[in-house]
Motif scaffolding. Structure first.
Motif, PDB file in Angstrom:
ATOM      1  N   ARG A   1       0.816  -1.208   0.000  1.00 58.60           N
ATOM      2  CA  ARG A   1       0.000   0.000   0.000  1.00 58.60           C
ATOM      3  C   ARG A   1       0.855   1.265   0.000  1.00 58.60           C
ATOM      4  O   ARG A   1       0.418   2.317  -0.455  1.00 58.60           O
ATOM      5  N   ALA A   2       2.067   1.174   0.575  1.00 60.06           N
ATOM      6  CA  ALA A   2       2.985   2.320   0.575  1.00 60.06           C
ATOM      7  C   ALA A   2       4.410   1.806   0.665  1.00 60.06           C
ATOM      8  O   ALA A   2       4.676   0.756   1.268  1.00 60.06           O
TER       9      ALA A   2
ATOM     10  N   GLU B   1       2.496   6.717   6.836  1.00 53.51           N
ATOM     11  CA  GLU B   1       3.278   6.964   8.051  1.00 53.51           C
ATOM     12  C   GLU B   1       4.040   5.718   8.483  1.00 53.51           C
ATOM     13  O   GLU B   1       5.178   5.803   8.935  1.00 53.51           O
ATOM     14  N   ALA B   2       3.415   4.554   8.350  1.00 55.78           N
ATOM     15  CA  ALA B   2       4.071   3.308   8.756  1.00 55.78           C
ATOM     16  C   ALA B   2       5.338   3.070   7.932  1.00 55.78           C
ATOM     17  O   ALA B   2       6.420   2.840   8.478  1.00 55.78           O
ATOM     18  N   ALA B   3       5.198   3.137   6.596  1.00 55.84           N
ATOM     19  CA  ALA B   3       6.360   2.909   5.722  1.00 55.84           C
ATOM     20  C   ALA B   3       7.395   4.018   5.875  1.00 55.84           C
ATOM     21  O   ALA B   3       8.599   3.767   5.806  1.00 55.84           O
ATOM     22  N   GLY B   4       6.930   5.243   6.109  1.00 46.72           N
ATOM     23  CA  GLY B   4       7.839   6.388   6.160  1.00 46.72           C
ATOM     24  C   GLY B   4       8.578   6.557   7.466  1.00 46.72           C
ATOM     25  O   GLY B   4       9.526   7.342   7.539  1.00 46.72           O
TER      26      GLY B   4
ATOM     27  N   ALA C   1      16.401  15.535  -0.802  1.00 49.09           N
ATOM     28  CA  ALA C   1      15.058  15.490  -0.196  1.00 49.09           C
ATOM     29  C   ALA C   1      15.164  15.845   1.279  1.00 49.09           C
ATOM     30  O   ALA C   1      15.893  15.197   2.023  1.00 49.09           O
ATOM     31  N   ARG C   2      14.419  16.865   1.715  1.00 45.59           N
ATOM     32  CA  ARG C   2      14.448  17.275   3.117  1.00 45.59           C
ATOM     33  C   ARG C   2      13.380  16.571   3.944  1.00 45.59           C
ATOM     34  O   ARG C   2      13.409  16.605   5.169  1.00 45.59           O
ATOM     35  N   LYS C   3      12.418  15.916   3.283  1.00 42.88           N
ATOM     36  CA  LYS C   3      11.411  15.148   3.983  1.00 42.88           C
ATOM     37  C   LYS C   3      11.403  13.727   3.404  1.00 42.88           C
ATOM     38  O   LYS C   3      11.857  13.507   2.293  1.00 42.88           O
ATOM     39  N   ARG C   4      10.906  12.781   4.196  1.00 44.34           N
ATOM     40  CA  ARG C   4      10.872  11.398   3.754  1.00 44.34           C
ATOM     41  C   ARG C   4       9.886  11.249   2.598  1.00 44.34           C
ATOM     42  O   ARG C   4       8.757  11.691   2.662  1.00 44.34           O
ATOM     43  N   GLN C   5      10.355  10.601   1.526  1.00 42.05           N
ATOM     44  CA  GLN C   5       9.538  10.394   0.323  1.00 42.05           C
ATOM     45  C   GLN C   5       8.871   9.025   0.399  1.00 42.05           C
ATOM     46  O   GLN C   5       9.549   8.003   0.537  1.00 42.05           O
ATOM     47  N   VAL C   6       7.539   9.002   0.271  1.00 39.08           N
ATOM     48  CA  VAL C   6       6.802   7.742   0.348  1.00 39.08           C
ATOM     49  C   VAL C   6       5.866   7.619  -0.859  1.00 39.08           C
ATOM     50  O   VAL C   6       5.088   8.536  -1.146  1.00 39.08           O
TER      51      VAL C   6
END
Length: 333
Positions: free
Chosen positions: A16-17, A99-102, A325-330
């Motif tokens: 799913r992610a 959120e879980a994967a990231g 990338a400054r934020k986590r990419q999901v």
């Protein structure tokens, strides 16, 4: 396409992610895992479709999250994937797929640094460099949850404002964006001259300005600054894989009884096969479960970008691999 039959300990997961993380090609080369084509995306969340006959932890329709092993032949950017059951844990209902994967990888890094390498505890003072990064954010939250006082550095005004909005609040945010603030001096001032108990760096300068590599950020502290701000019995957790300590550096650390540890978040995968599998079962599963519990109870509030559709995955991965990338990419399916 054309997945092989589900083996005894395999779990078939509908993804799913999938979070995108930087691939350390040099490390893969050193451990003989480098290939012409490398699978991308190892942090996944999804729904169990089918389980092998020896699987005991899961059943169809369970929601799961996990990290694919370093030698995985498959990419997490697949609609359906086969995963050994030991690399997955249940996803709490309250936690969304993205959120879980990231969060799972940064959570493992934070636990490795603060639990296994430095034993963070109430009353300790922790310096987290670049606290507004995805890893820095989770490290700050874990340290605070364990009762530590946290100091952090910010690389620009936006990062500073983000860190100042965190709750519970960070004890001090050191804005290093103009290059005029002395990190060591600020930390000693904040700790009454005693120094910091634990430092998590985001890289350091090893040489003078004219000798330093052009790829190094001018905002990184010098290694001497880190040694100066360390307290008695302090722990320096470094991400600098080529750290070079000269005899005077070692002598300073010796006088303080301080230690230097290297943060390698792939360490659980790098033991020999049998021992590595044992370590993973014994240590990693409780960590992953604890990360998900803290995410569910809002102890962890990750630094994530907006979910990305699959067709933009290639562009996003290029940004991640260039460390831009400054934020986590999901990627969301």
């Amino acid at each position: 396409e054309n997945l092989p039959p589900t083996r005894d300990n395999d779990v078939k997961v509908q993804v799913r992610a999938c979070a995108l993380s930087w691939i350390d090609t040099k490390l893969l080369s050193e451990i003989k895992l480098e290939k012409a084509l490398l699978p991308v995306g190892r942090e996944i969340s999804g729904v169990v479709l089918e389980v092998g006959r020896k699987v005991t932890f899961f059943q169809p329709d369970d929601e799961v999250v996990g990290i694919l092993p370093l030698d995985s032949e498959e990419s997490g950017l697949c609609e359906v994937i086969l995963v050994h059951e030991h690399y997955l844990v249940r996803k709490p209902e309250k936690v969304c797929w993205v959120e879980a994967a990231g969060t799972v990888r940064d959570g493992v890094r934070a636990y490795t640094a603060l639990h296994y390498l430095s034993q963070v505890a109430p009353g300790k003072t922790v310096l987290v460099m670049d606290g507004a990064s995805p890893f820095g954010t989770i490290a700050i939250q874990l340290a605070q949850h364990r009762g530590a006082k946290v100091i952090s550095t910010a690389y620009n005004l936006e990062d500073k404002q983000y860190l100042e909005r965190l709750r519970p609040p960070v004890a001090r945010v050191i804005d290093v964006s103009n290059g005029k603030i002395d990190v060591a001096e600020s930390c000693l001032e904040e700790t009454g001259g005693l120094g910091v108990d634990i430092v998590l760096d985001a890289g350091v300068k090893l040489y003078s300005a004219e000798d330093e590599s052009a790829s190094k950020s001018p905002l990184l502290p010098h290694k001497h600054d880190i040694i100066t701000l360390l307290g008695i019995g302090g722990h320096w957790i470094t991400t600098e894989k080529n750290l070079q300590l000269d005899p005077p550096d070692s002598h300073s650390l010796f006088l303080k009884g301080a230690t230097v540890s290297f943060l390698n978040d792939e360490i659980w995968n790098l033991s020999n096969i049998q021992q590595g599998k044992y370590l993973y079962i014994l240590l990693m599963i409780p960590i992953l479960e604890d990360i998900m519990e803290k995410l569910s109870s809002s102890v962890f509030r990750p630094q994530l970008d907006e979910p990305i559709p699959l067709y933009e995955a290639k562009v996003s991965m290029e940004i991640v691999q260039k460390n831009q990338a400054r934020k986590r990419q999901v990627i969301q399916f």
